[in-house]
Design a protein around this motif. Structure first.
Motif, PDB file in Angstrom:
ATOM      1  N   PRO A  12       0.809  -1.215   0.000  1.00 15.42           N
ATOM      2  CA  PRO A  12       0.000   0.000   0.000  1.00 15.42           C
ATOM      3  C   PRO A  12       0.845   1.269   0.000  1.00 15.42           C
ATOM      4  CG  PRO A  12      -0.947  -1.619   1.480  1.00 15.42           C
ATOM      5  CD  PRO A  12       0.370  -2.196   1.024  1.00 15.42           C
ATOM      6  N   ILE A  13       0.432   2.224  -0.846  1.00 18.44           N
ATOM      7  CA  ILE A  13       1.201   3.442  -1.047  1.00 18.44           C
ATOM      8  C   ILE A  13       0.652   4.550  -0.151  1.00 18.44           C
ATOM      9  CG2 ILE A  13       1.915   5.168  -2.742  1.00 18.44           C
ATOM     10  CD1 ILE A  13       1.450   2.999  -4.896  1.00 18.44           C
ATOM     11  N   THR A  14       1.516   5.125   0.668  1.00 22.09           N
ATOM     12  CA  THR A  14       1.117   6.199   1.560  1.00 22.09           C
ATOM     13  C   THR A  14       0.545   7.369   0.760  1.00 22.09           C
ATOM     14  OG1 THR A  14       2.838   5.585   3.139  1.00 22.09           O
ATOM     15  CG2 THR A  14       1.917   7.801   3.337  1.00 22.09           C
ATOM     16  N   ALA A  46      -4.740   6.194  -0.281  1.00 21.78           N
ATOM     17  CA  ALA A  46      -5.600   5.244   0.441  1.00 21.78           C
ATOM     18  C   ALA A  46      -6.729   4.724  -0.423  1.00 21.78           C
ATOM     19  CB  ALA A  46      -6.152   5.901   1.701  1.00 21.78           C
ATOM     20  N   LEU A  47      -7.389   5.609  -1.177  1.00 22.83           N
ATOM     21  CA  LEU A  47      -8.524   5.184  -1.989  1.00 22.83           C
ATOM     22  C   LEU A  47      -8.096   4.236  -3.093  1.00 22.83           C
ATOM     23  CD1 LEU A  47     -10.428   8.577  -2.217  1.00 22.83           C
ATOM     24  CD2 LEU A  47     -11.143   6.544  -0.941  1.00 22.83           C
ATOM     25  N   SER A  48      -6.973   4.526  -3.710  1.00 17.20           N
ATOM     26  CA  SER A  48      -6.451   3.639  -4.744  1.00 17.20           C
ATOM     27  C   SER A  48      -6.110   2.278  -4.156  1.00 17.20           C
ATOM     28  CB  SER A  48      -5.203   4.259  -5.391  1.00 17.20           C
ATOM     29  OG  SER A  48      -4.624   3.378  -6.335  1.00 17.20           O
ATOM     30  N   ASN A  49      -5.463   2.272  -2.992  1.00 15.74           N
ATOM     31  CA  ASN A  49      -5.110   1.009  -2.345  1.00 15.74           C
ATOM     32  C   ASN A  49      -6.350   0.155  -2.087  1.00 15.74           C
ATOM     33  OD1 ASN A  49      -2.409   1.867  -2.208  1.00 15.74           O
ATOM     34  ND2 ASN A  49      -2.675   2.746  -0.175  1.00 15.74           N
ATOM     35  N   VAL A  50      -7.385   0.787  -1.547  1.00 17.04           N
ATOM     36  CA  VAL A  50      -8.614   0.059  -1.197  1.00 17.04           C
ATOM     37  C   VAL A  50      -9.292  -0.490  -2.451  1.00 17.04           C
ATOM     38  CG1 VAL A  50     -10.946   0.312  -0.285  1.00 17.04           C
ATOM     39  CG2 VAL A  50      -9.016   1.289   0.948  1.00 17.04           C
TER      40      VAL A  50
END
Length: 257
Positions: A145-147, A150-154
């Motif tokens: 996951p990229i700091t 968040a929305l992209s990670n989810v």
């Protein structure tokens, strides 16, 4: 290498530039009949014009309705789709503590529901002919996951879970389902981000790029054509035993196997 896809039809989403265009070009260069697509209809048509039998279609992939319209238009132009390459812009940057329900709904729609609707449309033909390739151009955030994203990670992790489950269900029918995760690839988008970082930091663009390249074991940014070549291979006849994986094309950037 002959990829064994000459005469196959391919729909590559968001392929008027960047990684989508690189993948579409690689497929077209090996003889696939590719549908280039994106919001810039003229650019899609210009990209397609460079390859015999390929077409460009203007499309808005921000909604399920837009995705279905693209798929129907693609079938009208080239026939049933053998190779489906999922791609599209990510949601806005932001930290996990500051996202809200509306943000999550938008992210889930663009990164999960839109992609699933395209797969749902493509599967009947692939199953009937016992051959198909589904490839998602995703993000290294799927495995690390990229700091600040968040929305992209989810959204992308949700899609990854769906694709893995799907890959188990359709593999025996000659259909493979995979993800391809980029690192720092020298697309117009990355170049723009570097330019912005230089302006904000007071450093030169060369210093920003050097710092970015230093974090990569290969010591350089990737070329979009390198990424596209890997994508085309995952869609090839030879890759028939590669299924249900998230392959990275990142020069070793992510520090996991």
């Amino acid at each position: 290498m002959d990829l064994g896809i000459k005469g196959k039809t391919a729909l590559v989403c968001a392929s008027t530039g960047g990684l989508g265009a690189a993948t579409a070009r690689a497929l077209a260069a090996d003889g696939a009949q590719v549908v280039f697509s994106g919001r810039r209809g003229e650019t899609a048509a210009a990209e397609a014009a460079a390859y015999p039998g390929c077409v460009g279609i203007e499309a808005d992939l921000s909604s399920v309705d837009g995705a279905r319209k693209l798929y129907d238009a693609a079938v009208t132009e080239v026939g049933q789709i053998d190779i489906l390459v999922l791609n599209g812009p990510g949601p806005r940057p932001g930290t996990a503590s500051k996202v809200d329900a509306e943000d999550l709904t938008i992210a889930f729609t663009s990164l999960m529901l839109v992609q699933q609707s395209l797969i749902e449309a493509a599967l009947p033909h692939m199953r009937e002919q016992k051959w198909g390739r589904i490839l998602s151009i995703a993000s290294s955030g799927v495995v690390a996951p990229i700091t600040g994203l968040a929305l992209s990670n989810v959204g992308r992790m949700a899609l990854a879970g769906y694709l893995k489950a799907l890959s188990n269900e359709v593999a025996a029918e000659g259909i493979t389902v995979n993800m391809l995760l980029p690192g720092r690839i020298a697309t117009d988008r990355l170049i723009s981000l570097d330019n912005n970082a230089a302006e904000q930091s007071g450093k030169s663009v060369e210093q920003i790029r050097a710092a970015g390249a230093k974090s990569i074991p290969t010591g350089r940014y990737g070329d979009p054509a390198e990424f596209g070549a890997v994508g085309a291979f995952l869609c090839s006849a030879q890759a028939s035993y590669v299924n249900g994986i998230a392959m990275r094309c990142d020069g070793g950037l992510v520090s996991t196997l």
